[in-house]
Design a protein around this motif. Structure first.
Motif, PDB file in Angstrom:
ATOM      1  N   TYR A 124       0.841  -1.187   0.000  1.00 41.27           N
ATOM      2  CA  TYR A 124       0.000   0.000   0.000  1.00 41.27           C
ATOM      3  C   TYR A 124       0.882   1.245   0.000  1.00 41.27           C
ATOM      4  O   TYR A 124       1.766   1.389   0.836  1.00 41.27           O
ATOM      5  N   GLN A 125       0.648   2.133  -0.941  1.00 40.64           N
ATOM      6  CA  GLN A 125       1.449   3.347  -1.097  1.00 40.64           C
ATOM      7  C   GLN A 125       0.750   4.521  -0.408  1.00 40.64           C
ATOM      8  O   GLN A 125       0.044   5.305  -1.039  1.00 40.64           O
ATOM      9  N   ASP A 128       1.479   8.089  -1.752  1.00 35.96           N
ATOM     10  CA  ASP A 128       0.862   8.311  -3.063  1.00 35.96           C
ATOM     11  C   ASP A 128      -0.625   8.594  -2.930  1.00 35.96           C
ATOM     12  O   ASP A 128      -1.160   9.475  -3.598  1.00 35.96           O
TER      13      ASP A 128
END
Length: 172
Positions: A124-125, A128
């Motif tokens: 999971y970014q 971002d």
């Protein structure tokens, strides 16, 4: 009568069939036949264009975030082009199991390479996603909160699915 047909009728009445057809990227004949009930096929494509253009129906694109449904379908139809990284990501996402994609056969072939890492999970970014929410909301704090709430709900759904899968696996 469907809501989208009523919206289409109002748009044509307020401007013209030619203008509406041009805005939606379809022919005047199609608009005329659909409105008169004589269109020979299912007008699902036109319905989605009307919903996206005039009714603000959106989908959550894994690359672009929240976009009108007709833009989603337009991205699915584009051929591959490495002109920029975002276009490549869109091409792959549309063919890698996106919930809104109509390209299921291709998605199955590329799912592993695009969506999963060696462990089967994608990292999971966080940074971002936060940057995306800020970019989409601009200076609108309320919109930012709405986007963050939607993202949190999506994460919770994925987390709960993972928990269920782990528990189901242990019970076998």
């Amino acid at each position: 009568m469907s809501d989208w047909l009523e919206v289409l009728r109002k748009q044509v009445a307020s401007s013209s069939q030619s203008r509406v057809a041009q805005e939606l990227g379809v022919s005047k004949t199609m608009i005329s036949q659909v409105l008169s009930g004589k269109y020979p096929a299912e007008p699902a494509d036109l319905r989605r264009k009307v919903e996206g253009h005039y009714m603000d129906r959106t989908v959550e694109c894994p690359v672009l975030g929240i976009i009108p449904i007709h833009e989603c379908e337009a991205h699915q139809q584009r051929p591959f082009s490495a002109t920029n990284p975002q276009r490549v990501r869109l091409y792959r996402a549309c063919r890698a199991g996106c919930l809104h994609s109509k390209l299921e056969a291709t998605a199955k072939a590329q799912r592993g390479a695009v969506q999963q890492s060696d462990t089967g999970l994608r990292p999971y970014q966080t940074d971002d996603q936060i940057a995306f929410c800020r970019r989409m909301a601009g200076d609108n704090d309320r919109k930012n909160v709405e986007l963050l709430e939607r993202e949190l709900s999506r994460i919770a759904t994925q987390y709960n699915l993972l928990l269920w899968q782990m528990q189901h696996k242990e019970s076998k």
